[in-house]
Design a protein around this motif. Structure first.
Motif, PDB file in Angstrom:
ATOM      1  N   LEU A  90       0.836  -1.198   0.000  1.00 51.36           N
ATOM      2  CA  LEU A  90       0.000   0.000   0.000  1.00 51.36           C
ATOM      3  C   LEU A  90       0.873   1.251   0.000  1.00 51.36           C
ATOM      4  CD1 LEU A  90      -2.661  -0.981   2.705  1.00 51.36           C
ATOM      5  CD2 LEU A  90      -2.792  -1.304   0.218  1.00 51.36           C
ATOM      6  N   ASP A  91       0.644   2.112  -0.971  1.00 52.25           N
ATOM      7  CA  ASP A  91       1.257   3.436  -0.995  1.00 52.25           C
ATOM      8  C   ASP A  91       0.291   4.375  -0.272  1.00 52.25           C
ATOM      9  OD1 ASP A  91       2.080   6.033  -1.595  1.00 52.25           O
ATOM     10  OD2 ASP A  91       2.834   5.466  -3.562  1.00 52.25           O
ATOM     11  N   LEU A  92       0.600   4.668   0.977  1.00 50.08           N
ATOM     12  CA  LEU A  92      -0.348   5.418   1.809  1.00 50.08           C
ATOM     13  C   LEU A  92      -0.427   6.889   1.433  1.00 50.08           C
ATOM     14  CD1 LEU A  92       0.334   3.722   5.252  1.00 50.08           C
ATOM     15  CD2 LEU A  92      -1.452   3.242   3.580  1.00 50.08           C
ATOM     16  N   GLU A  93       0.544   7.361   0.666  1.00 49.85           N
ATOM     17  CA  GLU A  93       0.444   8.739   0.165  1.00 49.85           C
ATOM     18  C   GLU A  93      -0.677   8.834  -0.859  1.00 49.85           C
ATOM     19  OE1 GLU A  93       3.222  12.240  -1.872  1.00 49.85           O
ATOM     20  OE2 GLU A  93       4.130  10.400  -1.094  1.00 49.85           O
ATOM     21  N   GLY A  97      -3.115  10.131   1.662  1.00 50.90           N
ATOM     22  CA  GLY A  97      -2.448  11.421   1.772  1.00 50.90           C
ATOM     23  C   GLY A  97      -1.328  11.453   2.786  1.00 50.90           C
ATOM     24  N   LEU A  98      -0.877  10.278   3.267  1.00 54.67           N
ATOM     25  CA  LEU A  98       0.209  10.210   4.232  1.00 54.67           C
ATOM     26  C   LEU A  98       1.527  10.171   3.466  1.00 54.67           C
ATOM     27  CD1 LEU A  98       1.178   9.986   7.139  1.00 54.67           C
ATOM     28  CD2 LEU A  98       0.840   7.494   6.994  1.00 54.67           C
ATOM     29  N   LYS A  99       2.141  11.304   3.309  1.00 56.04           N
ATOM     30  CA  LYS A  99       3.312  11.420   2.458  1.00 56.04           C
ATOM     31  C   LYS A  99       4.463  10.558   2.969  1.00 56.04           C
ATOM     32  CE  LYS A  99       6.274  14.823   0.210  1.00 56.04           C
ATOM     33  NZ  LYS A  99       6.592  16.268   0.043  1.00 56.04           N
ATOM     34  N   GLY A 100       5.014   9.752   2.054  1.00 58.61           N
ATOM     35  CA  GLY A 100       6.176   8.935   2.390  1.00 58.61           C
ATOM     36  C   GLY A 100       5.853   7.659   3.146  1.00 58.61           C
ATOM     37  N   GLY A 101       4.581   7.296   3.279  1.00 57.35           N
ATOM     38  CA  GLY A 101       4.204   6.107   4.037  1.00 57.35           C
ATOM     39  C   GLY A 101       3.945   4.900   3.141  1.00 57.35           C
ATOM     40  N   THR A 102       4.480   3.747   3.521  1.00 54.98           N
ATOM     41  CA  THR A 102       4.305   2.512   2.771  1.00 54.98           C
ATOM     42  C   THR A 102       4.036   1.370   3.736  1.00 54.98           C
ATOM     43  OG1 THR A 102       5.870   3.261   1.076  1.00 54.98           O
ATOM     44  CG2 THR A 102       5.365   0.917   1.115  1.00 54.98           C
ATOM     45  N   TRP A 143       4.933  -4.799   7.802  1.00 56.29           N
ATOM     46  CA  TRP A 143       5.697  -3.641   8.263  1.00 56.29           C
ATOM     47  C   TRP A 143       5.188  -2.339   7.656  1.00 56.29           C
ATOM     48  CZ3 TRP A 143       7.489  -1.503   3.881  1.00 56.29           C
ATOM     49  CH2 TRP A 143       8.027  -2.295   2.864  1.00 56.29           C
ATOM     50  N   TYR A 144       5.588  -1.265   8.345  1.00 58.19           N
ATOM     51  CA  TYR A 144       5.294   0.092   7.879  1.00 58.19           C
ATOM     52  C   TYR A 144       6.608   0.828   7.692  1.00 58.19           C
ATOM     53  CZ  TYR A 144       3.752   4.945   7.878  1.00 58.19           C
ATOM     54  OH  TYR A 144       3.551   6.253   7.548  1.00 58.19           O
ATOM     55  N   ASP A 145       6.729   1.543   6.594  1.00 57.15           N
ATOM     56  CA  ASP A 145       7.935   2.312   6.295  1.00 57.15           C
ATOM     57  C   ASP A 145       7.543   3.780   6.076  1.00 57.15           C
ATOM     58  OD1 ASP A 145      10.982   1.813   5.158  1.00 57.15           O
ATOM     59  OD2 ASP A 145      10.017   3.536   4.228  1.00 57.15           O
ATOM     60  N   LEU A 155      12.442   5.136   7.955  1.00 62.60           N
ATOM     61  CA  LEU A 155      12.209   4.392   9.193  1.00 62.60           C
ATOM     62  C   LEU A 155      11.197   3.295   8.924  1.00 62.60           C
ATOM     63  CD1 LEU A 155      12.613   4.032  12.255  1.00 62.60           C
ATOM     64  CD2 LEU A 155      10.691   5.620  12.586  1.00 62.60           C
ATOM     65  N   LYS A 156      11.570   2.081   9.286  1.00 61.61           N
ATOM     66  CA  LYS A 156      10.734   0.919   9.023  1.00 61.61           C
ATOM     67  C   LYS A 156      10.581   0.124  10.309  1.00 61.61           C
ATOM     68  CE  LYS A 156      10.952  -3.114   5.909  1.00 61.61           C
ATOM     69  NZ  LYS A 156      11.788  -3.705   4.840  1.00 61.61           N
ATOM     70  N   LEU A 157       9.387  -0.407  10.566  1.00 59.86           N
ATOM     71  CA  LEU A 157       9.185  -1.222  11.759  1.00 59.86           C
ATOM     72  C   LEU A 157       8.020  -2.171  11.562  1.00 59.86           C
ATOM     73  CD1 LEU A 157       7.438   0.838  14.558  1.00 59.86           C
ATOM     74  CD2 LEU A 157       7.786   1.725  12.270  1.00 59.86           C
ATOM     75  N   GLY A 158       8.084  -3.309  12.275  1.00 51.70           N
ATOM     76  CA  GLY A 158       7.038  -4.311  12.203  1.00 51.70           C
ATOM     77  C   GLY A 158       7.631  -5.698  12.171  1.00 51.70           C
ATOM     78  N   ARG A 159       6.946  -6.636  11.510  1.00 49.34           N
ATOM     79  CA  ARG A 159       7.462  -7.978  11.290  1.00 49.34           C
ATOM     80  C   ARG A 159       8.260  -7.943   9.990  1.00 49.34           C
ATOM     81  NH1 ARG A 159       7.500 -11.608  15.382  1.00 49.34           N
ATOM     82  NH2 ARG A 159       7.691 -13.228  13.783  1.00 49.34           N
ATOM     83  N   VAL A 160       9.550  -8.177  10.104  1.00 46.10           N
ATOM     84  CA  VAL A 160      10.451  -8.060   8.957  1.00 46.10           C
ATOM     85  C   VAL A 160      11.373  -9.279   8.922  1.00 46.10           C
ATOM     86  CG1 VAL A 160      10.418  -5.536   8.982  1.00 46.10           C
ATOM     87  CG2 VAL A 160      12.148  -6.757  10.307  1.00 46.10           C
ATOM     88  N   THR A 161      12.033  -9.473   7.785  1.00 44.75           N
ATOM     89  CA  THR A 161      13.095 -10.462   7.672  1.00 44.75           C
ATOM     90  C   THR A 161      14.425  -9.727   7.668  1.00 44.75           C
ATOM     91  OG1 THR A 161      13.053 -10.454   5.248  1.00 44.75           O
ATOM     92  CG2 THR A 161      11.610 -12.004   6.370  1.00 44.75           C
ATOM     93  N   MET A 162      15.422 -10.291   8.328  1.00 43.75           N
ATOM     94  CA  MET A 162      16.697  -9.586   8.466  1.00 43.75           C
ATOM     95  C   MET A 162      17.330  -9.283   7.115  1.00 43.75           C
ATOM     96  SD  MET A 162      18.492 -11.452  11.731  1.00 43.75           S
ATOM     97  CE  MET A 162      17.618 -11.691  13.277  1.00 43.75           C
TER      98      MET A 162
END
Length: 425
Positions: A90-93, A97-102, A143-145, A155-162
């Protein structure tokens, strides 16, 4: 597949390569800002393109790897391993309208059989990189970036793979030696690559147009290896993995020859036993890695801007106190635009995985008491592949692997005939 750190490669050539990697790699799915190639099911009457314009990317892909041991092990056999990826980016921008959010969600399901184990090949690295971590469904990404300050801070956080952010590398080859984040290939007991996710965060700062510094933190939790579907483990953590990475993205000859160079180090705060000395435990474990990729030639006026010769070099060194393998080195060449076909490519790589001498000594001591105990050695191998881009949604990649196995000094040399394929729906 290309991951977040590959986003630092902003040149047209490498972006074209990313689309090729998307079809074959067992790694991260695309986020919403990158449109997938047309799938087998087409444009859904225009709905697929409309969703992309709205900021929604649906991603469905199946990767399969066939391997036949023409030589080595306890006989001849053909085995298949595969993975289904289902993703939502999802491109949240665009959406809100959330600029830079993915946002990225990915579910994976692995299936099939492991030729290494079934035929007792005695090697250290899988001949089918897509196999592993259980034939189960997993939540691989959630995750959300967020991008700040004009695109310079991520900045990215959530369930991720290394391996999708730290030491990331595409899976063009079928042997695990040449695929994915290298530390996970040799210290996979605590560096968990795709498809195993963990709670984590990554902060990347672009310090210049061609350089970045990145720090990540991942939960180290052996329970994440349990073969079951779950949203997240909230107990059982042994420590925190802290990889630091410096990246350089130069472009030579007027921007036509692009490269990406990564130098990194990691530290895991978990306690770990010594590989040789009984009853000795170490506080923390660590290592270094280098990833270098460089386009060497460019074909002027080519249909595919990625056409030309590419080189990669990788190395990883974990500490010798806690790791059974203390080094892995790989070098390879690839050429895109073979036989007049703009997207077809050929690749050749050589690699070695070193067994830690301290661990080898420990195994020899055990063998003196139990003659069935295998004694490891360093593993050497080469792989050659040809990649046929039959359609935008189907890639077939026959390959040839020759291996001097390192899991057992008594194991015979191995000859693998393989076929890697991917179908995008």
């Amino acid at each position: 597949m290309a991951s977040e750190a590959d986003g630092a490669m902003r040149g047209r050539g490498f972006r074209a390569c990313v689309l090729a990697w998307a079809l074959l790699c067992a790694g991260p799915a695309f986020a919403a800002e990158t449109r997938m190639p047309p799938g087998l099911t087409g444009e859904w009457g225009g709905a697929r393109g409309l969703l992309h314009e709205l900021g929604v990317a649906l991603q469905v892909r199946y990767v399969t790897e066939l391997a036949y041991n023409a030589r080595g092990g306890k006989g001849h056999a053909l085995r298949q391993a595969g993975q289904l990826n289902v993703g939502l980016g999802l491109d949240l921008e665009k959406l809100a309208g959330l600029k830079g959010g993915t946002f990225q969600f990915t579910f994976t399901h692995r299936n099939g059989n492991n030729l290494n184990a079934d035929m007792a090949l005695g090697n250290l690295q899988l001949v089918q990189e897509v196999y592993g971590r259980g034939n189960v469904g997993r939540l691989t990404q959630l995750w959300y970036d967020q991008v700040f300050w004009g695109g310079r801070v991520h900045l990215k956080l959530g369930r991720v793979t290394m391996g999708e952010d730290s030491a990331d590398f595409p899976c063009d080859f079928q042997n695990l030696t040449f695929c994915g984040a290298q530390p996970g290939n040799i210290v996979g007991n605590y560096w968990f690559n795709w498809p195993v996710s963990q709670w984590g965060t990554r902060l990347r700062v672009d310090v210049a147009k061609v350089a970045y510094v990145q720090l990540a933190a991942y939960e180290v939790n052996p329970r994440n290896l349990e073969e079951a579907f779950y949203l997240g483990r909230f107990s059982g953590a042994t420590g925190v993995m802290l990889p630091l990475e410096l990246g350089w993205n130069p472009k030579f000859r007027g921007g036509r020859l692009e490269g990406l160079y990564k130098l990194g180090a990691w530290y895991d705060t978990s306690n770990a036993p010594d590989v040789l000395l009984q009853d000795v435990e170490h506080e923390g474990r660590y290592g270094l890695y280098l990833v270098a990729r460089q386009q060497l030639t460019h074909v002027a006026g080519a249909e595919n801007v990625a056409q030309g010769l590419n080189l990669f070099v990788r190395l990883a060194h974990p500490d010798r106190n806690t790791s059974t393998q203390d080094g892995q080195y790989t070098v390879g060449l690839g050429y895109t635009g073979v036989l007049g076909r703009a997207d077809d490519d050929v690749g050749f790589a050589l690699g070695t995985t070193r067994s830690n001498g301290r661990y080898v000594h420990a195994q020899r001591l055990k063998r003196a008491q139990d003659p069935s105990t295998p004694v490891p050695r360093s593993e050497y191998l080469g792989e050659l592949y040809y990649s046929l881009h039959a359609t935008p949604w189907l890639v077939l990649r026959p390959n040839f692997q020759y291996i001097r196995p390192g899991g057992d000094v008594t194991a015979r040399d191995i000859l693998i005939l393989g076929l890697k394929g991917a179908l995008t729906l």
